[in-house]
Design an enzyme around this catalytic site. Structure first.
Site, PDB file in Angstrom:
ATOM      1  N   SER B  22       0.825  -1.212   0.000  1.00  5.78           N
ATOM      2  CA  SER B  22       0.000   0.000   0.000  1.00  5.78           C
ATOM      3  C   SER B  22       0.858   1.261   0.000  1.00  5.78           C
ATOM      4  O   SER B  22       1.876   1.333   0.678  1.00  5.78           O
ATOM      5  CB  SER B  22      -0.898   0.005   1.231  1.00  5.78           C
ATOM      6  OG  SER B  22      -1.670   1.178   1.242  1.00  5.78           O
ATOM      7  N   SER B  47      -3.763   3.664   0.925  1.00  2.65           N
ATOM      8  CA  SER B  47      -4.780   3.724   1.979  1.00  2.65           C
ATOM      9  C   SER B  47      -5.706   4.899   1.722  1.00  2.65           C
ATOM     10  O   SER B  47      -5.255   6.000   1.431  1.00  2.65           O
ATOM     11  CB  SER B  47      -4.134   3.929   3.345  1.00  2.65           C
ATOM     12  OG  SER B  47      -3.366   2.813   3.699  1.00  2.65           O
ATOM     13  N   ASN B 127      -5.318  -0.254   7.788  1.00  2.00           N
ATOM     14  CA  ASN B 127      -4.095   0.470   8.141  1.00  2.00           C
ATOM     15  C   ASN B 127      -4.276   1.158   9.492  1.00  2.00           C
ATOM     16  O   ASN B 127      -4.684   2.310   9.559  1.00  2.00           O
ATOM     17  CB  ASN B 127      -3.757   1.476   7.040  1.00  2.00           C
ATOM     18  CG  ASN B 127      -2.479   2.243   7.336  1.00  2.00           C
ATOM     19  OD1 ASN B 127      -1.780   1.948   8.303  1.00  2.00           O
ATOM     20  ND2 ASN B 127      -2.187   3.224   6.505  1.00  2.00           N
ATOM     21  N   CYS B 130      -0.215   3.768  10.431  1.00  2.00           N
ATOM     22  CA  CYS B 130       0.556   4.799   9.732  1.00  2.00           C
ATOM     23  C   CYS B 130       1.220   5.710  10.758  1.00  2.00           C
ATOM     24  O   CYS B 130       0.547   6.312  11.589  1.00  2.00           O
ATOM     25  CB  CYS B 130      -0.332   5.635   8.820  1.00  2.00           C
ATOM     26  SG  CYS B 130       0.615   6.931   7.993  1.00  2.00           S
ATOM     27  N   ASN B 194       4.291  -2.285   8.790  1.00  2.00           N
ATOM     28  CA  ASN B 194       4.262  -0.929   8.238  1.00  2.00           C
ATOM     29  C   ASN B 194       5.653  -0.317   8.415  1.00  2.00           C
ATOM     30  O   ASN B 194       6.562  -0.975   8.926  1.00  2.00           O
ATOM     31  CB  ASN B 194       3.195  -0.095   8.957  1.00  2.00           C
ATOM     32  CG  ASN B 194       2.594   0.962   8.035  1.00  2.00           C
ATOM     33  OD1 ASN B 194       3.323   1.633   7.296  1.00  2.00           O
ATOM     34  ND2 ASN B 194       1.297   1.119   8.066  1.00  2.00           N
ATOM     35  N   SER B 269       8.914  -0.223  -1.409  1.00  2.00           N
ATOM     36  CA  SER B 269      10.148   0.509  -1.712  1.00  2.00           C
ATOM     37  C   SER B 269      10.994  -0.184  -2.771  1.00  2.00           C
ATOM     38  O   SER B 269      11.772   0.482  -3.469  1.00  2.00           O
ATOM     39  CB  SER B 269      10.983   0.682  -0.442  1.00  2.00           C
ATOM     40  OG  SER B 269      10.204   1.265   0.567  1.00  2.00           O
TER      41      SER B 269
END
Ligand SMILES: Cc1cc2nc3c(=O)[nH]c(=O)nc-3n(C[C@H](O)[C@H](O)[C@H](O)COP(=O)(O)OP(=O)(O)OC[C@H]3O[C@@H](n4cnc5c(N)ncnc54)[C@H](O)[C@@H]3O)c2cc1C
Ligand SMILES: Cc1cc2nc3c(=O)[nH]c(=O)nc-3n(C[C@H](O)[C@H](O)[C@H](O)COP(=O)(O)O)c2cc1C
Ligand code: FES
Lengths: 257, 307
Positions: B22, B47, B127, B130, B194, B269
């Protein structure tokens, strides 16, 4: 990201300025851009407008909060630069450079490179008025140049797109480079298609990361990222884009209506 | 693509265990379709919440030598726009679609989920973790067992037939305990992890933090060992299937996640380091690895490192 001192500033008009830095990367090509960071303000994309003798230049028009802050910087201020990012123009013989508004900026460095390669090319530039066309002397010195302004203050009065057809035919040109407002790019692509010519256009969208991961600059169609597979698109790539002329996405990713 | 990589996850078969994480390229149908075409078994949307959000000023993403720092600030076009994109993607592709949702309050999570399920995603990813909106939202819900339990129950109820996965952070007193809390309250799967931190980078020219938000979550290679250990710990203590996330760039790293017990492996990433083709390349390398060892299903090595 690193910050670099501004080594010089040049005023083209009250709203348009060029900002100079030492060249920070060895290979920078016309059409590429840098993400420019003003500490405490924001970070936004700007085309490279020249690289010459170890000095690089960006050229900015004040249109909103960030660009107003950017044209107010002074010599010695530290500004963040990331880049160069994105695709660049490739070099072709017998080309017409068509620029509108601030789309003139990336074509300036392209014109310098084409001239250095000894290629024949011609230039067609348009803007609202004379004050909005920077680098008039360079362009005119480097290639046959036609100016068009909406108010007639420089060159012909009207829109650049009215002159493309004539230019191509008269000068037997076989390739088009273009950068500028989307409505103009759409006309350029139509004209090129009619004349059966290849082209490269610089196509802009709201950008954030500049490195192909946030997804902010993706266009509909093949899903290309304009910070990575663009901003300069070949004819083949441009033809995969299905969102010409529709409202752009803003910072949220939603289309403005 | 060879069917060696077919992976059963929550009663659906995916062509590959690889998932787009995400927040990366997950804003539009065409963008996500491109990632599916590159070989991802499923994609996770950015998200989204009830309303459009601009997110933080830029820079929002900053590469450094060992990873990325990001504080995008949950910018998103809002659930209504995202439902359209998910529906469009469903029409155009057979790949899996995971919808990632967030809310300002536990009730918001339920409402977004209900709306998101109109687009029948294959999974709702929740989520709760975050780290980049702390100034606005307070500490992430993901740090607190009571909040996570509450949100899990609310989302599970709102999701109807669509399975849900809770996305965990390592910044909680005990991630194994958090995993059990999710399981007990109705989660069908878990996503871990996360971003980590947050962290910071300072520009020595202007002597200021570079991210507009000053701090940002750390992702990429720097966090791979942290993510792997978290996945290993969760799998040792929970029977839920896991979507492992954090620093994966190679088939070897994807295999490590699977040997730690992961069912799916997601990549965010990694796209910065290897571009979108990372999915194609890891699929090829996984297949070659399996063929060389005469392994016919990833099931046979799943959790091999747990014993
Ligand atoms: C690849 C690329 C090259 C560019 N090159 C130049 C250049 O050489 N010279 C120049 O003056 N301008 C250039 N721009 C445009 C420049 O980035 C915007 O004018 C600037 O971001 C406006 O910010 P603002 O706060 O002053 O104005 P705002 O009031 O925020 O916006 C004015 C306009 O700029 C657009 N814009 C705002 N933020 C962004 C963003 N993050 N990315 C893209 N567009 C944005 C808006 O959609 C709007 O149309 C370029 C844009 C792109 C994408
Ligand atoms: C730019 C960026 C944006 C992200 N946005 C989100 C998000 O909106 N929701 C979310 O659950 N995770 C988000 N993440 C976290 C990733 O999904 C992932 O959990 C984390 O980055 C670790 O995996 P990676 O190292 O493969 O990136 C984001 C990560 C990055 C780098
Ligand atoms: S600006 Fe982030 S993907 Fe292009």
């Amino acid at each position: 990201m690193k910050t670099f001192p501004v080594i010089d500033i040049k005023h083209h008009s009250a709203e348009i300025k060029s900002i100079y830095f030492k060249q920070i990367e060895p290979d920078i090509y016309p059409g590429q851009f840098f993400n420019v960071w003003l500490p405490g303000v924001d970070e936004k994309p700007f085309s490279i407008s020249d690289v010459f003798q170890g000095i690089m230049e960006i050229t900015v028009k004040a249109v909103g909060p960030f660009t107003r802050a950017l044209v107010a910087v002074e010599r010695g201020d530290f500004i963040g630069l990331r880049g160069p990012f994105g695709t660049h123009f490739t070099f072709h013989h017998h080309a017409l450079l068509v620029g509108g508004g601030m789309g003139i900026v990336p074509l300036r460095y392209l014109a310098r490179m084409l001239r250095q390669q000894g290629f024949h090319f011609e230039i067609l530039l348009g803007a609202r008025c004379e004050k909005e066309i920077p680098f008039q002397n360079d362009f005119s010195e480097w290639a046959p140049t036609t100016f068009v302004t909406e108010d007639g203050s420089l060159g012909y009065q009207g829109q650049v797109t009215e002159y493309i057809h004539e230019k191509i035919r008269e000068s037997k040109l076989s390739f088009i480079y273009s950068a500028g407002p989307e409505a103009m790019l759409i006309r350029v692509m139509e004209e090129a298609k009619k004349a059966g010519l290849n082209y490269e256009i610089s196509f802009e969208r709201y950008m954030k990361c500049g490195i192909g991961i946030c997804g902010q600059c993706v266009v509909n169609g093949s899903g290309i990222r304009l910070c990575k597979e663009g901003p300069v698109l070949s004819r083949n790539m441009a033809e995969t884009v299905t969102e010409w002329g529709i409202p752009h996405r803003d910072a949220t990713g939603k289309r403005k209506v | 693509m060879s069917d060696l990589l077919e992976t059963l996850f929550l009663s659906k078969i995916y062509q590959s265990p690889l998932v787009l994480a995400s927040g990366v390229l997950g804003l539009t149908a065409d963008s996500m379709r491109r990632v599916l075409e590159a070989g991802a078994g499923a994609v996770t949307t950015k998200s989204f919440g009830l309303e459009p959000r601009k997110g933080h000023a830029c820079p929002v993403i900053l590469p450094y030598h060992s990873g990325l720092l990001n504080a995008v600030g949950l910018s998103n076009p809002g659930v209504d726009e995202m439902v359209k994109e998910i529906k469009k993607l469903h029409q155009e592709s057979k790949g899996g679609i995971f919808a990632s949702v967030f809310g300002k309050t536990p009730e918001d999570f339920g409402e977004v989920t209900k709306k998101a399920c109109e687009a029948t995603p294959d999974l709702i990813e929740v989520n709760v973790s975050c780290p980049n909106v702390a100034s606005e939202f307070g500490a992430p819900f993901g740090a607190d067992e009571f909040s996570v339990a509450n949100i899990t129950r609310i989302v599970k109820k709102a999701a109807g037939d669509v399975p849900i996965s809770i996305k965990l952070t390592i910044h909680c007193p005990s991630i194994e305990k958090m995993a059990r809390v999710c399981e007990e309250n109705g989660a069908d799967a878990l996503t871990a992890i996360n971003t980590v931190g947050p962290g910071m980078l300072i520009d020595t020219g202007v002597m200021k933090p570079i991210l507009a938000n000053k701090v940002g979550g750390v992702s990429g290679p720097a966090i791979f060992p942290l993510a792997l250990k978290a996945v290993w710990e969760i799998c040792a203590n929970s029977s839920l299937p896991i979507i492992a996330t954090g620093g994966v760039r190679t088939a070897d790293e994807a295999l490590q996640m699977i040997m730690a017990g992961a069912t799916m492996v997601s990549i965010g990433s990694g796209i910065y380091y290897k571009d979108i083709e990372i999915f194609t390349h890891i699929n090829q390398d996984l297949t070659a690895w399996m063929e060389a060892r005469h392994i016919h299903s990833l099931e046979t090595i799943r959790g091999a490192a747990l014993e």
